[in-house]
Each structure stands twice: as C-alpha cells, then as structure tokens.
Design an enzyme around this catalytic site. Sequence first.
Site, PDB file in Angstrom:
ATOM      1  N   GLU A 137       1.022  -1.189   0.041  1.00 58.47           N
ATOM      2  CA  GLU A 137      -0.047  -0.144   0.033  1.00 58.47           C
ATOM      3  C   GLU A 137       0.828   1.065  -0.065  1.00 58.47           C
ATOM      4  O   GLU A 137       2.071   1.006   0.635  1.00 58.47           O
ATOM      5  CB  GLU A 137      -0.988   0.026   1.404  1.00 58.47           C
ATOM      6  CG  GLU A 137      -1.695  -1.060   1.559  1.00 58.47           C
ATOM      7  CD  GLU A 137      -2.263  -1.133   2.885  1.00 58.47           C
ATOM      8  OE1 GLU A 137      -1.987  -0.310   3.640  1.00 58.47           O
ATOM      9  OE2 GLU A 137      -2.934  -2.095   3.213  1.00 58.47           O
ATOM     10  N   LYS A 139       2.341   4.718   1.474  1.00 67.39           N
ATOM     11  CA  LYS A 139       2.352   5.163   2.802  1.00 67.39           C
ATOM     12  C   LYS A 139       2.068   6.519   2.627  1.00 67.39           C
ATOM     13  O   LYS A 139       2.707   7.312   2.262  1.00 67.39           O
ATOM     14  CB  LYS A 139       3.670   4.892   3.382  1.00 67.39           C
ATOM     15  CG  LYS A 139       3.743   5.287   4.671  1.00 67.39           C
ATOM     16  CD  LYS A 139       5.217   4.763   5.483  1.00 67.39           C
ATOM     17  CE  LYS A 139       5.246   5.162   6.970  1.00 67.39           C
ATOM     18  NZ  LYS A 139       4.911   6.492   7.277  1.00 67.39           N
ATOM     19  N   ASP A 141       1.205   9.955   3.630  1.00 67.66           N
ATOM     20  CA  ASP A 141       2.079  11.067   4.648  1.00 67.66           C
ATOM     21  C   ASP A 141       1.079  12.179   5.151  1.00 67.66           C
ATOM     22  O   ASP A 141       0.772  13.252   4.554  1.00 67.66           O
ATOM     23  CB  ASP A 141       2.991  11.837   3.799  1.00 67.66           C
ATOM     24  CG  ASP A 141       3.888  12.485   4.858  1.00 67.66           C
ATOM     25  OD1 ASP A 141       3.999  12.147   6.003  1.00 67.66           O
ATOM     26  OD2 ASP A 141       4.671  13.172   4.429  1.00 67.66           O
ATOM     27  N   TYR A 249      -6.984   1.829   6.094  1.00 69.15           N
ATOM     28  CA  TYR A 249      -6.094   0.940   5.814  1.00 69.15           C
ATOM     29  C   TYR A 249      -5.935  -0.134   6.835  1.00 69.15           C
ATOM     30  O   TYR A 249      -5.430  -1.050   6.826  1.00 69.15           O
ATOM     31  CB  TYR A 249      -4.798   1.501   5.223  1.00 69.15           C
ATOM     32  CG  TYR A 249      -4.416   2.426   6.270  1.00 69.15           C
ATOM     33  CD1 TYR A 249      -3.886   2.173   7.366  1.00 69.15           C
ATOM     34  CD2 TYR A 249      -4.060   3.867   5.787  1.00 69.15           C
ATOM     35  CE1 TYR A 249      -3.018   3.009   8.382  1.00 69.15           C
ATOM     36  CE2 TYR A 249      -3.445   4.685   6.463  1.00 69.15           C
ATOM     37  CZ  TYR A 249      -3.097   4.383   7.814  1.00 69.15           C
ATOM     38  OH  TYR A 249      -2.262   5.062   8.695  1.00 69.15           O
ATOM     39  N   LYS A 337      10.737   3.167   2.960  1.00 71.07           N
ATOM     40  CA  LYS A 337      10.741   4.612   2.607  1.00 71.07           C
ATOM     41  C   LYS A 337      11.325   4.891   1.172  1.00 71.07           C
ATOM     42  O   LYS A 337      12.237   4.241   0.891  1.00 71.07           O
ATOM     43  CB  LYS A 337      11.618   5.237   3.842  1.00 71.07           C
ATOM     44  CG  LYS A 337      10.594   5.109   5.289  1.00 71.07           C
ATOM     45  CD  LYS A 337       9.838   6.093   5.412  1.00 71.07           C
ATOM     46  CE  LYS A 337       9.052   6.364   6.720  1.00 71.07           C
ATOM     47  NZ  LYS A 337      10.021   7.195   7.486  1.00 71.07           N
ATOM     48  N   CYS A 442      30.725  40.799  -4.491  1.00 77.07           N
ATOM     49  CA  CYS A 442      30.038  40.232  -3.290  1.00 77.07           C
ATOM     50  C   CYS A 442      28.796  41.016  -3.236  1.00 77.07           C
ATOM     51  O   CYS A 442      28.803  42.103  -3.062  1.00 77.07           O
ATOM     52  CB  CYS A 442      30.817  40.183  -2.025  1.00 77.07           C
ATOM     53  SG  CYS A 442      30.024  40.092  -0.576  1.00 77.07           S
ATOM     54  N   CYS A 445      28.920  43.131   0.202  1.00 71.02           N
ATOM     55  CA  CYS A 445      29.654  44.404   0.448  1.00 71.02           C
ATOM     56  C   CYS A 445      30.114  44.952  -0.671  1.00 71.02           C
ATOM     57  O   CYS A 445      30.661  45.982  -0.696  1.00 71.02           O
ATOM     58  CB  CYS A 445      30.870  43.847   1.451  1.00 71.02           C
ATOM     59  SG  CYS A 445      32.010  42.785   0.697  1.00 71.02           S
ATOM     60  N   CYS A 460      34.336  36.069  -1.600  1.00 66.93           N
ATOM     61  CA  CYS A 460      34.603  37.634  -1.385  1.00 66.93           C
ATOM     62  C   CYS A 460      35.827  38.084  -0.929  1.00 66.93           C
ATOM     63  O   CYS A 460      36.453  37.002   0.092  1.00 66.93           O
ATOM     64  CB  CYS A 460      33.344  38.037  -0.569  1.00 66.93           C
ATOM     65  SG  CYS A 460      33.671  39.496   0.274  1.00 66.93           S
ATOM     66  N   CYS A 466      33.336  42.788   4.907  1.00 63.97           N
ATOM     67  CA  CYS A 466      32.109  42.214   4.442  1.00 63.97           C
ATOM     68  C   CYS A 466      31.348  41.750   5.878  1.00 63.97           C
ATOM     69  O   CYS A 466      31.664  41.065   6.586  1.00 63.97           O
ATOM     70  CB  CYS A 466      32.394  41.000   3.599  1.00 63.97           C
ATOM     71  SG  CYS A 466      30.949  40.125   3.217  1.00 63.97           S
TER      72      CYS A 466
HETATM   73  S1  IVH Z   1      -0.401   0.545   8.880  1.00 63.53           S
HETATM   74  C1  IVH Z   1       0.635  -1.144  12.998  1.00 63.53           C
HETATM   75  N1  IVH Z   1      -0.634   1.407   6.519  1.00 63.53           N
HETATM   76  O1  IVH Z   1       2.440   5.440   8.804  1.00 63.53           O
HETATM   77  C2  IVH Z   1       0.938  -0.078  12.173  1.00 63.53           C
HETATM   78  N2  IVH Z   1       0.091   2.967   8.060  1.00 63.53           N
HETATM   79  O2  IVH Z   1       4.953   4.790  10.494  1.00 63.53           O
HETATM   80  C3  IVH Z   1      -0.440   0.377  11.530  1.00 63.53           C
HETATM   81  N3  IVH Z   1       0.764   5.178   7.264  1.00 63.53           N
HETATM   82  O3  IVH Z   1       1.116   5.708  12.037  1.00 63.53           O
HETATM   83  C4  IVH Z   1      -0.106   1.259  10.354  1.00 63.53           C
HETATM   84  N4  IVH Z   1       0.061   4.955   5.135  1.00 63.53           N
HETATM   85  O4  IVH Z   1       0.057   6.967  10.269  1.00 63.53           O
HETATM   86  C5  IVH Z   1      -0.239   1.992   7.617  1.00 63.53           C
HETATM   87  N5  IVH Z   1      -0.975   2.391   4.445  1.00 63.53           N
HETATM   88  C6  IVH Z   1      -0.572   2.516   5.564  1.00 63.53           C
HETATM   89  C7  IVH Z   1      -0.254   3.882   5.851  1.00 63.53           C
HETATM   90  C8  IVH Z   1       0.182   3.992   7.205  1.00 63.53           C
HETATM   91  C9  IVH Z   1       0.492   5.752   6.186  1.00 63.53           C
HETATM   92  C10 IVH Z   1       1.193   5.950   8.490  1.00 63.53           C
HETATM   93  C11 IVH Z   1       0.398   5.807   9.713  1.00 63.53           C
HETATM   94  C12 IVH Z   1       1.260   5.129  10.946  1.00 63.53           C
HETATM   95  C13 IVH Z   1       2.631   5.423  10.161  1.00 63.53           C
HETATM   96  C14 IVH Z   1       3.712   4.280  10.577  1.00 63.53           C
END
Ligand code: IVH
Length: 717
Positions: A137, A139, A141, A249, A337, A442, A445, A460, A466
């Site tokens: 999935e 992640k 932000d 999710y 990440k 620069c 100055c 410079c 300066c």
């Molecule tokens: S699962 C037990 N799925 O990432 C863990 N988290 O670093 C349950 N997040 O606190 C989290 N997308 O805020 C999960 N598809 C995703 C996510 C996700 C973003 C965030 C969430 C979590 C943090 C963990």
Amino acid sequence: MSAKKVTAKAAAKKKAPAAVEHLTHAQAKAELVRLALEISLHDKRYYQDDAPKISDAEYDALRRRVGDIEARFPDLLTAESPSQRVGAQPLGRFAKVRHAVPMLSLGNAFSDEDVADFIERIQRFLKLDEIPAIVAEPKIDGLSLSLRYQNGELVTAATRGDGFEGEDVTANVRTIKDIPNTLKGKAIPAVCEIRGEVYMRTADFLELNKKQAEAEDTVFANPRNSAAGSLRQKDPSITASRPLKFFAYTWGEMSETPADTQFGMIKWMAKAGFVTNPRTTLCKSVDEALTFYRGIGAERDTLGYDIDGVVYKVDRLDWQNRLGFVSRSPRWAIAHKFAAEQATTVMNGIDIQVGRTGALTPVARLAPVTVGGVVVSNATLHNEDYIKGIGNDGEPIRDGVDIRVGDTVVVQRAGDVIPQVVSVVLDKRPKDAKPYKFPDTCPVCGSHAVREEGEVVKRCTGALICPAQAVEKLKHFVSRNAFDIEGFGDKQVQEFYADDLVKSAVDIFTLEKRDARSSSKLMQREGYGEVSVRNLFSAINERRRIELNRLIYGLGIRHVGEGNAKLLARHYGTVEAFERAMRAAGKGHDSEAYEDLNDIEGVGEVVADAVVEFFAEPRNLKAFHDLLGEIEVLPVEQARKDTPVAGKTVVFTGSLTKFTRDEAKAAAERLGAKVSGSVSKKTDYVVAGEDAGSKLTKAKELGVAVLSEDEWLKLIG
Ligand code: IVH
C-alpha cells in the site's frame, strides 16, 4: 534564509556521532540520555506543533541509534526509552481517548535487502517454505486516525497521540466527507474501529495556503502539517471548511473480523463506505513488491497527494496474529521509505549567499513545490561550475547541461535537509533563457570576488569589511595568535557585534573613545561593572602596539596562517614596506614585487595571490588604514640575506647544552635560515646535540652536513 548563513556548511561541520561499537558503557549511557531528549523535542515539534525541524530520515536515524545502543548495552534499556513509546504526549486541548488497541508504528526498510530480510524473518518465524502473500500500500503522509463505530454509528474519532492515548476529535471528524457517520451494509460488527490516514491533496493544500496568506493567517509548511492543523481546530466549522480527505487501511478493536485477509478487509472497508487507496496491490513475491515500490515511486509527483514510501503487510490475518508485535511495531508489516525525494518546478532566479568564510553560494529561487512533504522554494546550486554543468573534478555533469533562470528543474531533497537542483527539463527551456553569469562581486559588501586556481568556490575578498564574514573575521582578529586581547574573545565579539558596538577591527580600538561620548555606557551592560570595563579598555590599549606578524595574521587573509604571517613580516620588516610591496605586487605576476613575494621561501603562489588580492580591494585598504590610525605596528627584525646560513634549512636535534631550542631557532631565523623539524634531502645542516637519535642517522644516510653545537656557533659567528 538570511544571506549570512549557508546551512550546508554548518551541517557538514556537524561532527558525525561515534560508531556505536566504539562507545564505552558510560558514553552509551550519556548518549541515550541526550538522544531521548532530542527525540522528545522532535516528537513535540512534529506531533504537537505540527512543525518538524528535521527530515523523517534524520529522525529515523536518531531512533535507530537508540535501538543500536540498547542492543549493545541491554542493561541501559528503560521503560522511558524512546524505543518503548510512540510519539509525544498529546496536547491537553482536546479530551483524551484511550485506544482500545494501541496505535503502533511501523519499522522501516530503506533498501531492497531490508525488504528481503523482512520477508525472510517472517518465513523463519512462521516456519514457512513459501513466500507469504504481501499487500503493498502507498504510505500516505498525513496523520493517523482511529474511528470507533458502535452498531454502525461513529461514536469516537481519535488521533494517535502517544499511541496509547490520543485526542478526541470526533466533532471535527464528522465534517470530513470521506468518513461515513453510519456504516453501510448488513454484516457490520457491533464494535468496529477503522483506522487510516487523514491527509490533504497537494492542490487543495496550495489553494488553502494561498487563502491563508491572503487573510494573513497561518501558512502551512506542507500538506501533512496543513491536515494536522485543520483537524485540530477548536471550532469544527473551521475543520469543515478545510479540504480534508481520508484513506482507510487498518483497524483496531473489532467484535468480529469480516474477512480473513488484509486485502479482503480493505475490500470490506470500501463496501462499508470508506475510501481505500486504489493502488493497494496484492503481491506474491519480493520482486512483485519491489516492482510496486518502484512503480509508485516513479509516479509520486502525479498522485496528487504526498506519500513517503510503501507499506508491506502480510495478507493472511491468522499469520498477522501469530507474528504479533515487537516493541512498538508489528512483525507483519514494514514501511519501505523513499530515499531521495524529487519534484519538478520552475527556477525563477538565482540568489547569491555569502557564507562566513566569504564563499559565494548560488541558491535557486523556485516556484514553491512540495518535495516529499515539504514545501521547497529555495535549493542549492552549489557553485559556479555546478550551474555550468561541470563537476568538482572538472568533468561534465548532467551531460554538460547548464542551469538557466526560467528553466524547469528537478529538485531533490535527500536525507539532508538542504534541497538541491539536480537536473534541467531541457524541453521546457524558454527560448530566451540565457546562460547564467556568476557575479564577480560580493552581493553583500560589493568587494570583488575571486576564485582561486583549482578551487570551485568563488570568495568575497572583503575580509575586513564584509558583514557576512565580519563576526568570524573579528573572532580571528582577537584570537590568541593575532591581537590576543585579554577579556575580548568570541563571546564579546558576538555581543558587541550584535549591539552595533564593534563592526570591524578598528572599532575595537575606538570603543573607549565612543563609550566616553555615549550616554549608554558599557558599564551599564549586564555582566559589566566599572572595574571590568576599565580592565577591558586597558587590555585593548596594551595591544595598540602590535608586532607586524600578529597584525598580518590578524587580517584573516585566506591561506595566511601564523607561519606565513611570520615569513612575510620577517621579509618586509615594517608595515609600510609590506603594504608598499603588496600593492606593487598587485600590478601583475611579472612585476618585480610579485616575484620577490613569491620567492620568499615557504610562501608560494597560493599565499602570494591571496595577500595581493586582499590589498587589491580598496575596501580592505581603507579598513587597514583605519586600523593603522589607531595602532602602532612594531617592526620585525628582517631576515638577513648576507649571512653564511641565509636561505639554508637547519634541523636541531638531540639535547642542546649551549643554548635552548627556542634560542637556537630564533637566532637561526634572524640570520635568514629556515628551521625545520624533520630531515630531508632539502636539509642543509643538522645541528646535533647530545644523544641525537634517528634524525642524526637519517642525516648521515642522506649525506647532510652534521654540525656539533660548537661548529654551528662558529659558522654563524
Ligand atoms: S499501517 C501497526 N498503512 O504510517 C501499524 N500505516 O509509520 C499500522 N501510514 O502511524 C499502520 N500509510 O500514520 C499503515 N497504508 C498505511 C499507511 C500507514 C500511512 C502511517 C500511519 C502510521 C505510520 C507508521
């Protein structure tokens, strides 16, 4: 960002922490205390102030270090350790909600190997031969939210808080369209906690920020902060006016589980009325998971919302249950990440910042763009060559493509906080875009800026005047081997500079006069009294008579250290002769004066050029003369050219009985000899005292003339 600071420099100077395996038990203990403090500070900035100071990568590195230290010294692990909790305590603004099932966090993977290791760990734990199916999935932000439904009705919505206790934001959450107040479908469990991410789409965030700016209201740094700020409004009608979105999710407490796989649960959540992420993919192998990661990574800019990686989850829920948790994260899930985060935007201009060493750094002014969750409007262009498409080694970079104002550029934010421009989208180059002409002066100055041979940085030359360099130069000016003024060190330089009392070297010597005339006296300053001010003035006055070499060193000319300053002082003898020669040498490399300077043993072209550049800058000359108006420069006995040892290199070794080492050195230098600490082919004489060891042996091997103390005395007469 102020023109005075170049944060990259500061970051580079920051000492890397000692390797964990080198820490002693005591050091490790102290380090854990320090790290815990630092982490809690960042937690607070992130969770409570919605204003993180460091990148996620840096934050992860801090937590990793705690884990590594605790792994090496398990006895140092305490219940209060950051490794044992998630996030900071929530602010007291909203009522607190205890989560029925803790909202934990995810472990991180940064490489393909980390992902393969994760899968292998699962196989080992479950004693599986096959690869378990994995749900990948994006992640998101944003910030996580737990929604509790009883008999299909939303009863509480809570933020994560510290993972155990969050904030009750129910009233606000009811205004979010993606979140149903009543669940759809027949087989709805009596208790059902749905969890997911509240976020804001990039376009909505930019639009909101525009409105906020117009209303002179809070402007958010990135969509995440914007979502967090919008959710935590005291007045739900404000939240209602904010474009918040939600992806479901995962889940917390469930009286029954409607499916037996992660993928099945996501489908069920969608049926129950939630928005689930359309990119969610079931993967059958590590390769498939990594393909998903790369695919979505490439499409990141076009998703319309920020993601900071991919989450992999074991699909089978019975396996998830068996795998369970380790400290703060599940064994059945991991976050992969993204490394460097990139975005494309237009470069509207180039600013030049001047660092405290005088280095001119070009900074791209960009049309604001979010790069991995942070709005970026400046990025470094490193140096003149980088803009031209030339690397530090002189070889082409970016296929030799230069960067022009008006170009569409790719900006990258790596673990490092300073974003950089990495490439140009040539197809989008405006027809009238011209190659950038790097300034020769620069911008702070107005002094001329020069680039030394073999250097990539242009600097410079207005060392003395300066403002961008002033504080550092002043610190140098008063340092021990320069003017060495008692009671006037770094701290005083900083304070007096900030209060406009001392802006340049000469100001130190006019301080007393000005103080006498001024109504706000130094004496009235905090930490000063009548006696200390009197002492300070007398310490300054004592240094009005200064040796030429100290003055030359104190000017802070690049490459002119204490040794070179002495060579120059000894060669020219008086300040007048020195200045005259430097100005004459400025006429060109073929001038007699330049040749004479360059010929000084130990000086060389780099130093010669730097000194000549300094005196070629009228602003420096003026500052120099202002200073000379306040001080008396003591001549230095010039090195003699008419002695038997003039120009010779001498090494003293063994214990000397007729004179001390310092005396011998001073006498030799006075007679025009150069004293060295080691014997080489270039050595002319080795003067050996009693019990001379390896240097004597080496001299004999190389056939260097060896003299006794008496023979040396005879030679110098
Ligand atoms: S699962 C037990 N799925 O990432 C863990 N988290 O670093 C349950 N997040 O606190 C989290 N997308 O805020 C999960 N598809 C995703 C996510 C996700 C973003 C965030 C969430 C979590 C943090 C963990």
